[in-house]
Motif scaffolding. Structure first.
Motif, short mmCIF file in Angstrom:
data_model
loop_
_atom_site.label_atom_id
_atom_site.label_comp_id
_atom_site.label_asym_id
_atom_site.label_seq_id
_atom_site.Cartn_x
_atom_site.Cartn_y
_atom_site.Cartn_z
N PHE A 244 -3.92 7.90 -6.38
CA PHE A 244 -4.10 6.91 -5.32
C PHE A 244 -3.28 7.35 -4.11
O PHE A 244 -2.08 7.58 -4.22
CB PHE A 244 -3.64 5.52 -5.76
CG PHE A 244 -3.68 4.51 -4.64
CD1 PHE A 244 -4.85 3.83 -4.35
CD2 PHE A 244 -2.56 4.28 -3.84
CE1 PHE A 244 -4.90 2.92 -3.30
CE2 PHE A 244 -2.60 3.38 -2.79
CZ PHE A 244 -3.78 2.69 -2.52
N ASN A 245 -3.92 7.45 -2.96
CA ASN A 245 -3.17 7.83 -1.75
C ASN A 245 -3.86 7.29 -0.51
O ASN A 245 -5.04 6.91 -0.54
CB ASN A 245 -3.01 9.35 -1.66
CG ASN A 245 -4.33 10.08 -1.53
OD1 ASN A 245 -4.89 10.18 -0.44
ND2 ASN A 245 -4.84 10.57 -2.66
N ALA B 103 2.36 1.61 -3.41
CA ALA B 103 1.34 2.02 -4.37
C ALA B 103 1.10 3.53 -4.30
O ALA B 103 0.92 4.20 -5.33
CB ALA B 103 0.04 1.26 -4.12
N GLU B 104 1.10 4.07 -3.08
CA GLU B 104 0.89 5.51 -2.91
C GLU B 104 2.01 6.30 -3.57
O GLU B 104 1.77 7.29 -4.27
CB GLU B 104 0.82 5.85 -1.42
CG GLU B 104 0.59 7.33 -1.15
CD GLU B 104 0.56 7.65 0.32
OE1 GLU B 104 -0.41 8.30 0.76
OE2 GLU B 104 1.51 7.27 1.04
N ASP C 256 -0.29 6.31 -13.45
CA ASP C 256 -0.43 6.92 -12.13
C ASP C 256 -1.60 6.32 -11.36
O ASP C 256 -1.67 6.43 -10.13
CB ASP C 256 -0.58 8.44 -12.24
CG ASP C 256 -1.72 8.84 -13.18
OD1 ASP C 256 -2.10 8.03 -14.05
OD2 ASP C 256 -2.21 9.98 -13.05
N ILE C 257 -2.51 5.66 -12.08
CA ILE C 257 -3.64 4.97 -11.45
C ILE C 257 -3.48 3.46 -11.55
O ILE C 257 -3.68 2.73 -10.58
CB ILE C 257 -4.96 5.39 -12.12
CG1 ILE C 257 -5.20 6.90 -11.91
CG2 ILE C 257 -6.14 4.59 -11.56
CD1 ILE C 257 -6.38 7.43 -12.68
N ASN C 258 -3.10 2.99 -12.74
CA ASN C 258 -3.03 1.55 -12.98
C ASN C 258 -1.80 0.89 -12.38
O ASN C 258 -1.83 -0.31 -12.09
CB ASN C 258 -3.10 1.27 -14.48
CG ASN C 258 -4.47 1.60 -15.05
OD1 ASN C 258 -5.47 1.59 -14.33
ND2 ASN C 258 -4.53 1.92 -16.33
N LEU D 240 0.82 -1.21 0.00
CA LEU D 240 0.00 0.00 0.00
C LEU D 240 0.86 1.26 0.00
O LEU D 240 0.58 2.23 -0.71
CB LEU D 240 -0.93 0.00 1.21
CG LEU D 240 -2.13 -0.95 1.15
CD1 LEU D 240 -2.81 -1.04 2.51
CD2 LEU D 240 -3.13 -0.49 0.09
N SER E 191 1.91 6.10 -7.45
CA SER E 191 0.92 6.99 -8.05
C SER E 191 1.48 8.39 -8.26
O SER E 191 1.13 9.07 -9.23
CB SER E 191 -0.32 7.06 -7.15
OG SER E 191 -1.33 7.85 -7.73
N PRO F 274 -0.45 1.59 -9.28
CA PRO F 274 -0.87 1.20 -7.94
C PRO F 274 -1.87 0.04 -7.93
O PRO F 274 -1.81 -0.84 -7.06
CB PRO F 274 -1.51 2.48 -7.40
CG PRO F 274 -0.82 3.58 -8.13
CD PRO F 274 -0.58 3.04 -9.51
N LYS F 275 -2.81 0.06 -8.89
CA LYS F 275 -3.77 -1.04 -8.97
C LYS F 275 -3.06 -2.37 -9.21
O LYS F 275 -3.43 -3.41 -8.64
CB LYS F 275 -4.78 -0.80 -10.10
CG LYS F 275 -5.83 0.26 -9.79
CD LYS F 275 -6.81 0.39 -10.95
CE LYS F 275 -7.89 1.43 -10.67
NZ LYS F 275 -8.83 1.57 -11.82
#
Length: 496
Positions: free
Chosen positions: A424-425, A86-87, A268-270, A83, A90, A272-273
């Motif tokens: 994502f944060n 991922a932050e 920047d979104i995918n 997590l 992003s 982290p996903k």
């Protein structure tokens, strides 16, 4: 420099825009979807690969209790690390990932050294991980050949260590050739790898317990603690800790989602996903696999004995013995091992893909020897003893997780007040989650450096702290003597 629209006025990919803002031009083909990014990372984590090849470690150090509850403990803390990564991903979606993050988060004064040390830990962890994965495939192929020719007790062929090393070399060459193919083909192979891992796990967890003529009880699977490890260790807590290596090695390598961000749409979104989904799904699938296989375990000492047909390779013996007792032939068990071998092949292929992207990015900034060679991109194609084995696994785990933890550490300390999160944060929980992640990495780095056998001799010494210590001395010395004069951290390649 921000470029929000293309020449025709169409909105550009948000990941590409962010890449330009960070100072890099688009050189790699941005063709991967979030599914492709996830698939590649899921194939690298590969629960079939890591649990199967380190099942001996789990059985030896604690048995079912260590594997079942150790998995749950490791999963909780690994998700916190994921997590936090991922932050940061992003906010900084670049192929260099971890070392770029450290440079940005450590501030101008510490950026070059922070970037240098993080990048090298990442590279070393990836190299050690790739070596471990492909060597485990070579070992498994040797066991498949052994069982196919009659088993150890039936005059089967036992390959020498030199033959195993030669097979290992051949696998590396094949993976290298595959990774010179276009990204569209690598994406397809990543999808196949992910599907193979998921389907393979569920085939095996249903098939093996069903075929086995003897099954473990629920009480055995959830309460049996094996302290008879033959390693001279009697402390149950110590044994449990050593058994965590299987779980932690399995849940590593998800930085691949980071290294593929410059080839991922809306990274920047995918990005982290990809990190979170690959870890989350691996946690569920891995737990199912551990339970399914462990229900076929009834005699731990026999499975670990070098005198069984598989020569002490526990998973292979479980599969082979289950079919042989039921049908009089172990052929079905050998086919199950082939399922695992193919999963390991996909895992190694994905690992080298991730390695190549990290080497490309690190070389783009001049940090790798012969950087001018490694950072070139083909415009038509993309970038092209058990103790010793466990030490290599430990080196991979520690190196990778230190590389994961360093940018997180800088994010919760030097950059705590000025970090600008991406889409994502973790909001106000980012600092707390980050600190827990860092503390966990410090803890496992110590634990996996501990002796794995007593008394300590040349044959039983855990070489992990020695090897890592020498590598750290080499990296830091190179920095002091030379690199600090010319390495300035990530270099932009766009015109302002």
């Amino acid at each position: 420099m921000t470029i929000p629209f293309d020449n025709e006025g169409a909105s550009l990919d948000s990941g590409l825009v962010r890449l330009h803002e960070l100072g890099y031009k688009q050189e790699l083909k941005r063709e991967l979807s979030v599914i492709s990014n996830f698939a590649l990372t899921f194939s690298i984590i590969s629960v079939l690969t890591c649990i199967s090849t380190l099942y001996n470690t789990g059985l030896n150090y604690g048995g079912p209790v260590s594997m079942v509850y150790g998995w749950l403990v490791v999963c909780i803390f690994t998700m916190l690390v994921a997590l936090s990564m991922a932050e940061i991903c992003s906010a900084y979606p670049t192929s260099g990932g971890l070392y770029f993050w450290s440079a940005k988060l450590a501030g101008p004064q510490w950026a070059p050294f922070a970037s240098w040390i993080t990048g090298w830990f990442n590279i070393i962890g990836q190299w050690a991980g790739t070596t471990s994965i492909n060597f485990s495939l070579a070992q498994l192929l040797q066991v498949i050949i052994l069982l196919s020719t009659g088993g150890k007790n039936g005059g089967g062929y036992v390959a020498s260590k030199y033959v195993v090393i030669a097979i290992h070399g051949g696998i590396l060459v094949i993976h290298g050739v595959i990774n010179s193919l276009p990204i569209s083909i690598l994406s397809l192979l990543a999808h196949l790898g992910a599907i193979w891992n998921v389907v393979g796990v569920f085939v095996l967890i249903i098939l093996i317990p069903s075929v086995a003529t003897e099954r473990a009880s629920v009480k055995f699977v959830f309460t049996e603690f094996n302290s008879d490890n033959g390693a001279g260790i009697n402390s149950k807590s110590y044994i449990f800790v050593l058994g965590l290596l299987m779980s932690q090695f399995t849940l590593a390598g998800y930085d691949a989602s980071v290294h593929m961000t410059e080839e991922t749409k809306r990274s920047d979104i995918n990005g982290p996903k990809g990190i979170i989904s690959s870890v989350g799904i691996s946690i569920v699938v891995g737990f199912c696999y551990i339970l399914g296989i462990t229900f076929a375990v009834t005699d731990i000492p026999y499975l670990l004995s070098e005198d069984n047909d598989a020569g002490g390779y526990a998973i292979a013996q479980i599969f082979y013995m289950s079919f042989k007792k039921r049908y009089g032939s172990g052929f079905g068990g050998i086919m199950c091992l082939v399922i695992v071998a193919i999963a390991i092949f996909f895992c190694g292929m994905g690992s080298i893909t991730s390695n190549s992207r990290m080497a490309y990015a690190f070389s783009r900034d001049g940090a790798m020897p012969l950087s001018s060679l490694w950072h070139q991109v083909n415009k038509e194609e993309s970038l092209g003893s058990m103790v010793a084995f466990q030490a290599t696994v430990s080196i991979a785990v520690i190196s990778l997780y230190v590389a994961y933890a360093l940018p997180i550490f800088f994010r919760v300390t030097l950059a705590a007040k000025h970090f600008q999160p991406g889409p994502f944060n973790l909001s106000r929980y980012g600092i707390i989650v980050g600190w827990v992640a860092v503390i966990w990495v410090v803890l496992i780095s110590v634990l996996f450096s501990l002796p794995v056998s007593y008394p300590i001799t040349i044959e039983t010494l855990n070489y992990t702290p020695i090897a890592l210590g020498c590598l750290i001395i080499l990296i830091v010395s190179y920095w002091i003597i030379s690199a600090r004069h010319w390495f300035k951290g990530p270099l932009t390649n766009t015109e302002n």
